[in-house]
Design a protein around this motif. Sequence first.
Motif, PDB file in Angstrom:
ATOM      1  N   GLY A 119       0.801  -1.223   0.000  1.00 40.34           N
ATOM      2  CA  GLY A 119       0.000   0.000   0.000  1.00 40.34           C
ATOM      3  C   GLY A 119       0.826   1.261   0.000  1.00 40.34           C
ATOM      4  N   LEU A 120       1.929   1.265  -0.756  1.00 38.35           N
ATOM      5  CA  LEU A 120       2.776   2.456  -0.814  1.00 38.35           C
ATOM      6  C   LEU A 120       2.072   3.573  -1.580  1.00 38.35           C
ATOM      7  CD1 LEU A 120       6.196   0.731  -1.572  1.00 38.35           C
ATOM      8  CD2 LEU A 120       5.269   1.436   0.630  1.00 38.35           C
ATOM      9  N   PRO A 121       2.376   4.824  -1.265  1.00 40.88           N
ATOM     10  CA  PRO A 121       1.724   5.953  -1.946  1.00 40.88           C
ATOM     11  C   PRO A 121       1.960   5.909  -3.458  1.00 40.88           C
ATOM     12  CG  PRO A 121       2.923   6.698   0.000  1.00 40.88           C
ATOM     13  CD  PRO A 121       3.309   5.266  -0.217  1.00 40.88           C
ATOM     14  N   PRO A 122       1.032   6.473  -4.232  1.00 41.24           N
ATOM     15  CA  PRO A 122       1.157   6.429  -5.698  1.00 41.24           C
ATOM     16  C   PRO A 122       2.429   7.085  -6.229  1.00 41.24           C
ATOM     17  CG  PRO A 122      -1.066   7.092  -5.045  1.00 41.24           C
ATOM     18  CD  PRO A 122      -0.250   7.087  -3.802  1.00 41.24           C
ATOM     19  N   ASP A 123       2.952   8.083  -5.508  1.00 41.12           N
ATOM     20  CA  ASP A 123       4.137   8.790  -6.002  1.00 41.12           C
ATOM     21  C   ASP A 123       5.441   8.201  -5.456  1.00 41.12           C
ATOM     22  OD1 ASP A 123       3.872   9.563  -3.379  1.00 41.12           O
ATOM     23  OD2 ASP A 123       4.261  11.692  -3.743  1.00 41.12           O
ATOM     24  N   THR A 124       5.370   6.973  -4.943  1.00 44.03           N
ATOM     25  CA  THR A 124       6.584   6.326  -4.430  1.00 44.03           C
ATOM     26  C   THR A 124       7.632   6.197  -5.529  1.00 44.03           C
ATOM     27  OG1 THR A 124       5.384   5.077  -2.737  1.00 44.03           O
ATOM     28  CG2 THR A 124       7.514   4.193  -3.433  1.00 44.03           C
ATOM     29  N   ALA A 125       8.856   6.586  -5.197  1.00 46.14           N
ATOM     30  CA  ALA A 125       9.957   6.482  -6.163  1.00 46.14           C
ATOM     31  C   ALA A 125      10.576   5.092  -6.080  1.00 46.14           C
ATOM     32  CB  ALA A 125      11.011   7.546  -5.859  1.00 46.14           C
ATOM     33  N   TRP A 126      11.095   4.614  -7.191  1.00 48.03           N
ATOM     34  CA  TRP A 126      11.769   3.320  -7.254  1.00 48.03           C
ATOM     35  C   TRP A 126      13.171   3.522  -7.790  1.00 48.03           C
ATOM     36  CZ3 TRP A 126      12.820  -1.575  -6.353  1.00 48.03           C
ATOM     37  CH2 TRP A 126      13.539  -2.317  -7.301  1.00 48.03           C
ATOM     38  N   VAL A 127      14.163   2.957  -7.115  1.00 52.58           N
ATOM     39  CA  VAL A 127      15.536   3.063  -7.596  1.00 52.58           C
ATOM     40  C   VAL A 127      16.227   1.725  -7.417  1.00 52.58           C
ATOM     41  CG1 VAL A 127      16.396   3.876  -5.359  1.00 52.58           C
ATOM     42  CG2 VAL A 127      17.717   4.338  -7.428  1.00 52.58           C
ATOM     43  N   GLU A 128      16.967   1.318  -8.416  1.00 50.65           N
ATOM     44  CA  GLU A 128      17.829   0.149  -8.305  1.00 50.65           C
ATOM     45  C   GLU A 128      19.261   0.643  -8.261  1.00 50.65           C
ATOM     46  OE1 GLU A 128      18.688  -4.241 -10.277  1.00 50.65           O
ATOM     47  OE2 GLU A 128      17.221  -2.891 -11.188  1.00 50.65           O
ATOM     48  N   VAL A 129      19.873   0.521  -7.106  1.00 49.76           N
ATOM     49  CA  VAL A 129      21.217   1.050  -6.890  1.00 49.76           C
ATOM     50  C   VAL A 129      22.233   0.179  -7.620  1.00 49.76           C
ATOM     51  CG1 VAL A 129      22.965   1.558  -5.136  1.00 49.76           C
ATOM     52  CG2 VAL A 129      20.541   2.007  -4.665  1.00 49.76           C
ATOM     53  N   ASP A 130      23.164   0.838  -8.282  1.00 45.52           N
ATOM     54  CA  ASP A 130      24.201   0.111  -9.011  1.00 45.52           C
ATOM     55  C   ASP A 130      25.017  -0.748  -8.058  1.00 45.52           C
ATOM     56  OD1 ASP A 130      23.385   1.364 -11.319  1.00 45.52           O
ATOM     57  OD2 ASP A 130      24.817   3.016 -11.105  1.00 45.52           O
ATOM     58  N   SER A 131      25.363  -1.939  -8.510  1.00 45.55           N
ATOM     59  CA  SER A 131      26.133  -2.855  -7.676  1.00 45.55           C
ATOM     60  C   SER A 131      27.606  -2.464  -7.664  1.00 45.55           C
ATOM     61  CB  SER A 131      25.987  -4.282  -8.195  1.00 45.55           C
ATOM     62  OG  SER A 131      26.831  -5.147  -7.467  1.00 45.55           O
ATOM     63  N   PRO A 132      28.251  -2.598  -6.514  1.00 45.41           N
ATOM     64  CA  PRO A 132      29.699  -2.356  -6.465  1.00 45.41           C
ATOM     65  C   PRO A 132      30.496  -3.566  -6.936  1.00 45.41           C
ATOM     66  CG  PRO A 132      28.921  -2.957  -4.283  1.00 45.41           C
ATOM     67  CD  PRO A 132      27.702  -2.918  -5.187  1.00 45.41           C
ATOM     68  N   PHE A 133      29.781  -4.662  -7.223  1.00 45.18           N
ATOM     69  CA  PHE A 133      30.457  -5.904  -7.574  1.00 45.18           C
ATOM     70  C   PHE A 133      30.491  -6.093  -9.092  1.00 45.18           C
ATOM     71  CE2 PHE A 133      28.085  -6.938  -3.527  1.00 45.18           C
ATOM     72  CZ  PHE A 133      29.147  -6.583  -2.702  1.00 45.18           C
ATOM     73  N   GLU A 134      31.446  -6.890  -9.535  1.00 43.24           N
ATOM     74  CA  GLU A 134      31.590  -7.212 -10.948  1.00 43.24           C
ATOM     75  C   GLU A 134      31.229  -8.672 -11.177  1.00 43.24           C
ATOM     76  OE1 GLU A 134      35.565  -6.283 -11.986  1.00 43.24           O
ATOM     77  OE2 GLU A 134      35.311  -4.106 -11.755  1.00 43.24           O
ATOM     78  N   ALA A 135      30.780  -8.958 -12.387  1.00 46.81           N
ATOM     79  CA  ALA A 135      30.371 -10.321 -12.709  1.00 46.81           C
ATOM     80  C   ALA A 135      31.503 -11.319 -12.493  1.00 46.81           C
ATOM     81  CB  ALA A 135      29.880 -10.378 -14.153  1.00 46.81           C
ATOM     82  N   ALA A 136      32.750 -10.853 -12.677  1.00 48.17           N
ATOM     83  CA  ALA A 136      33.895 -11.756 -12.528  1.00 48.17           C
ATOM     84  C   ALA A 136      34.076 -12.232 -11.089  1.00 48.17           C
ATOM     85  CB  ALA A 136      35.167 -11.055 -13.005  1.00 48.17           C
TER      86      ALA A 136
END
Length: 756
Positions: free
Chosen positions: A541-558
């Motif tokens: 039930g978050l407010p309609p104007d809730t912001a969404w962010v996916e923070v960049d990972s500090p890790f590498e695929a390797a």
Amino acid sequence: MVGERRLSYVVAVRTLCEFGARQGDLDLRFTPSPSAQEGIAGHALVSARRAAGYQAEVSLAGDHGALHVRGRADGYDAGQNLLEEIKTHRGELASMPANQRHLHWAQLRVYGHLLCEKLGLDQVNLALVYFDIGKQTETVLRATESAAALGAVFAGLCERFVAWAAQEAQHRAARDAALAQLRFPHPAFRPGQRQLAETIFKANSSGRCVLAQAPTGIGKTAGSLFPVLKAAPQHGIDKVFYLTAKTPGRQLALDALATIAGSAPLLPLRVLELVARDKACEHPDKACHGDSCPLARGFYDRLPAARSAALAAGTLGRAALREVALAHQVCPYYLASEMARWSDVIVGDYNYYFDHGAMLYALTQANQWRVSVLVDEAHNMVARTRKMYSASLERPALRAARALAPAFLRKALDRVGRSWTALDKQSEARYQVMAQPPEKMLDALQGAASAITDFAAEQPGPMEAALQRFYFDALHFVRLAESFGEHSLFDLSRHEGGGSALCIRNIVPAPFLAPRFAAAHSSALFSATLSPWNYYSDALGLPPDTAWVEVDSPFEAAQLSVQVVGHISTRFQHRAGSAAPIASLIARQYRHTPGNYLAFFSSFDYLEQVASMFAARHPDIAAWSQARAMSEAQRAQFIERFTLDGRGIGFAVLGGSFGEGIDLPGARLIGAFIATLGLPQINPVNEQIRRRMQASFGAGYDYTYLYPGIQKVVQAAGRVIRTELDRGVVYLIDDRFAQSSVQELLPRWWKVERHV
């Protein structure tokens, strides 16, 4: 609570009186109390009984020096010059503690003074109206007071508070000045940490809610606390609530706050840790009243000195608060409840703000605080809040309560039993869902609760444990029935050994949580697994104007080799055949790269099956297993096996104690095997949840099975890579991990490869 956005110190009448008018013992002998809805309805009913011209909810305010006092009196009859304060209750009024009655009179007299000042009255008639919710009757206590006498009462309370108010204003000014100059406590932000901090700072600046998916290892705790503290002076934030799902999360928050405070020696930040009552209690063998517990005897008389000492301590973690409380011979738990009013940052469990009777939410509403709420490991919120707004009743519990009840209560309990039997007879199915809780059953439960209420109010001693337990369960059940709707199910389950259970099962917590988010100036929910965002937004039930962010990972695929083992199925019907190849896979990886590994399974049965085969075939490799119902000490011993120079395999259940919330950096853990998608079991309850989620959001399977399952998988895999220097491997064991719909839910920085 003291405000600073005005020239004067602003305090509510209730807060003023609770600060200065309470005296004597802490008395928490069980006295049944009305629910919030019953209290509101009781006030409305009493007001409706009054004559025409009666004024309800009269706003009053007045000053004493720099102190500005405000509040709302319940009602005023100008014709009788009668000011009323209405208090709802259950049971015998005589059982109400004397200190509570004293507090009620203090509030009424303050309102009386404010009314005399407003209307220029020489005197006023006062009435303390106690309305019995069960009997629908009023007991009225009257007094006539002169304006001079009421003015003296008001002045006395204000004088006790004004020095404290000045101290609070000075603290707030010093706190905000220091926070305005606050610098990040480390030489630099970690990768991703600045992005998280900036997002949360902007959310507090705009008064919005934010969902942040942030990888483990970036320093989410400091990265969320710092920006809120930094935003507090500019945006008038009174309190920061840092809420966690588990005890380790609280300690991480306290450690981060200590680091922040240590980097700013002039920052007068008051930090409080809230601990569950059973863990804070010094005398669990005693009742919470002055006749039994020495820490309750004279509690309010010793509270002022304890309160001042607690403020001087600064950070009140569990141990520090206990030390202050015992030095002043007061209850640690209730001293913590008092200090919640005067602390800047409060660290505690989710339930303190989101539960039905949440203390921090109630204080926020009563004191009109501007709060910023930080929710750690927020992927736990859906399951936790569903439990908060669910209620169940067990037939054996009813029988146990009846066996211990006095004869006159058994009639009411028998009526519940007959209603229950009628439900049992409607169908012989092991599990059935009904449209709503039947009125006859609710009436019987309400009647039994009222009868037990009267009994509890009249009897001097403690209630039998089984009777009290059923009573509390019945009250909770009836209260949730009042708000029953599409967000919940009502179901009946039959046990194999006989007996049945009734449950109001919350499916979508949103209707209950939305007001909590609305009451906060800003809320930030963060975790390593919050995808997809709409699942959490819809469910919570978050407010309609809730912001969404996916923070960049500090890790590498390797850093992390992610291998999909697609030739093995971990579906229930294939598990027996999967045990041998999984045991071989684990051994092969261990012999290739010896070290510490965790192997996760969907159930204890599956775990034990593979662990037994592994031990039989590879006895030279050390292995240890999670057991059912492990104690805190046993869990610690399990984790202690993962040393820097250790070698072996820890077998654990996915979604359990070791699937999240543990930190094993570097060589303490170099790999994980996850032999399941983590999907919840397909059973009648979950199938009902799926149908409801489909009807509500059009995503029944995903919301019920797929998203919660993959969340547990990613959390477990997140135990492997904890720092930018870590290296490791994760095996995802099941052919379904190769599906694109599943891989889309995995972290973006992973490079998923098919194991050959």
